[in-house]
Design a protein around this motif. Structure first.
Motif, PDB file in Angstrom:
ATOM      1  N   CYS A   1      44.298  34.766  41.035  1.00  0.00           N
ATOM      2  CA  CYS A   1      44.604  35.659  39.996  1.00  0.00           C
ATOM      3  C   CYS A   1      43.839  34.971  38.630  1.00  0.00           C
ATOM      4  N   PRO A   2      43.921  35.759  37.663  1.00  0.00           N
ATOM      5  CA  PRO A   2      43.184  35.087  36.340  1.00  0.00           C
ATOM      6  C   PRO A   2      43.641  33.702  35.826  1.00  0.00           C
ATOM      7  N   LYS A   3      45.026  33.356  36.017  1.00  0.00           N
ATOM      8  CA  LYS A   3      45.506  32.024  35.783  1.00  0.00           C
ATOM      9  C   LYS A   3      45.046  31.159  36.415  1.00  0.00           C
ATOM     10  N   ASN A   4      44.314  30.967  37.320  1.00  0.00           N
ATOM     11  CA  ASN A   4      43.530  29.794  38.004  1.00  0.00           C
ATOM     12  C   ASN A   4      42.008  29.923  37.685  1.00  0.00           C
ATOM     13  N   GLU A   5      41.673  28.773  37.245  1.00  0.00           N
ATOM     14  CA  GLU A   5      40.362  28.162  36.953  1.00  0.00           C
ATOM     15  C   GLU A   5      39.457  28.829  37.986  1.00  0.00           C
TER      16      GLU A   5
ATOM     17  N   TYR B   1      39.285  31.514  39.517  1.00  0.00           N
ATOM     18  CA  TYR B   1      39.439  32.944  39.343  1.00  0.00           C
ATOM     19  C   TYR B   1      37.877  33.611  39.791  1.00  0.00           C
TER      20      TYR B   1
ATOM     21  N   LYS C   1      37.640  32.210  32.085  1.00  0.00           N
ATOM     22  CA  LYS C   1      38.628  32.339  31.041  1.00  0.00           C
ATOM     23  C   LYS C   1      38.751  33.790  30.904  1.00  0.00           C
TER      24      LYS C   1
ATOM     25  N   LYS D   1      44.140  45.819  34.100  1.00  0.00           N
ATOM     26  CA  LYS D   1      44.434  45.158  35.150  1.00  0.00           C
ATOM     27  C   LYS D   1      45.965  45.661  35.816  1.00  0.00           C
TER      28      LYS D   1
ATOM     29  N   ASN E   1      49.271  44.764  38.205  1.00  0.00           N
ATOM     30  CA  ASN E   1      50.132  43.546  38.387  1.00  0.00           C
ATOM     31  C   ASN E   1      49.970  43.078  39.787  1.00  0.00           C
ATOM     32  N   TYR E   2      50.349  41.961  40.093  1.00  0.00           N
ATOM     33  CA  TYR E   2      50.208  41.558  41.682  1.00  0.00           C
ATOM     34  C   TYR E   2      51.243  41.689  42.583  1.00  0.00           C
TER      35      TYR E   2
ATOM     36  N   GLU F   1      47.450  33.852  44.714  1.00  0.00           N
ATOM     37  CA  GLU F   1      47.352  32.613  44.523  1.00  0.00           C
ATOM     38  C   GLU F   1      45.815  32.218  45.153  1.00  0.00           C
TER      39      GLU F   1
END
Length: 146
Positions: free
Chosen positions: A19-23, A25, A73, A82, A84-85, A114
């Motif tokens: 997801c976008p929280k990961n570098e 992504y 980012k 977007k 939700n997951y 993830e």
């Protein structure tokens, strides 16, 4: 006149960024949507019925230049919508879109929550109002086919 296009993809080693929280992504498969007129679109990512287990999946829709380097980012300027997951067979997003500005497109990034979660998926885009929209897969993360 209605139009519905479907493309298949896969989260595999090197293209399963989470997801976008990961570098990572920006490593996810990307698809480029170009509406031909203002219309409502439904964007759906689905996992196959025979998947060993359902991964938590979601979809992000960005406004971007198709051949510019991808910036991982997630900025509010580029984010259009977007989901939700959820660990579900299908995730959908319905949104009203305008044709993109010159030199821009909408990038659809289906992803798992993830990084390094692998599996196949189908991306479907449909519109009852725009029969002329196009959908294409990037040849490499963030780059449109020539």
């Amino acid at each position: 006149m209605a139009r519905k296009l479907a493309l298949t993809g896969e989260w595999a080693p090197g293209c399963a960024g989470g997801c976008p929280k990961n570098e990572t992504y920006g490593l996810n498969p990307q698809f480029f949507l170009s509406p031909s007129q203002p219309a409502s679109f439904t964007i759906t990512v689905s996992q196959p019925a025979d998947a060993p287990s359902l991964l938590p999946i979601g979809v992000v829709l960005l406004n971007r230049e198709p051949n510019a380097p991808f910036k991982p980012k997630l900025s509010s300027k580029r984010l259009v919508a977007k989901t939700n997951y959820k660990a579900t067979a299908t995730q959908s997003l319905t949104i009203q879109l305008e044709p993109p500005a010159a030199g821009k497109c909408y990038a659809i990034l289906p992803s798992t929550f993830e990084p390094e979660q692998y599996g196949r998926f189908t991306l479907t885009v449909s519109s009852d109002e725009d029969s002329g929209f196009t959908l294409m897969a990037a040849t490499e993360p963030g780059r449109m086919q020539k």
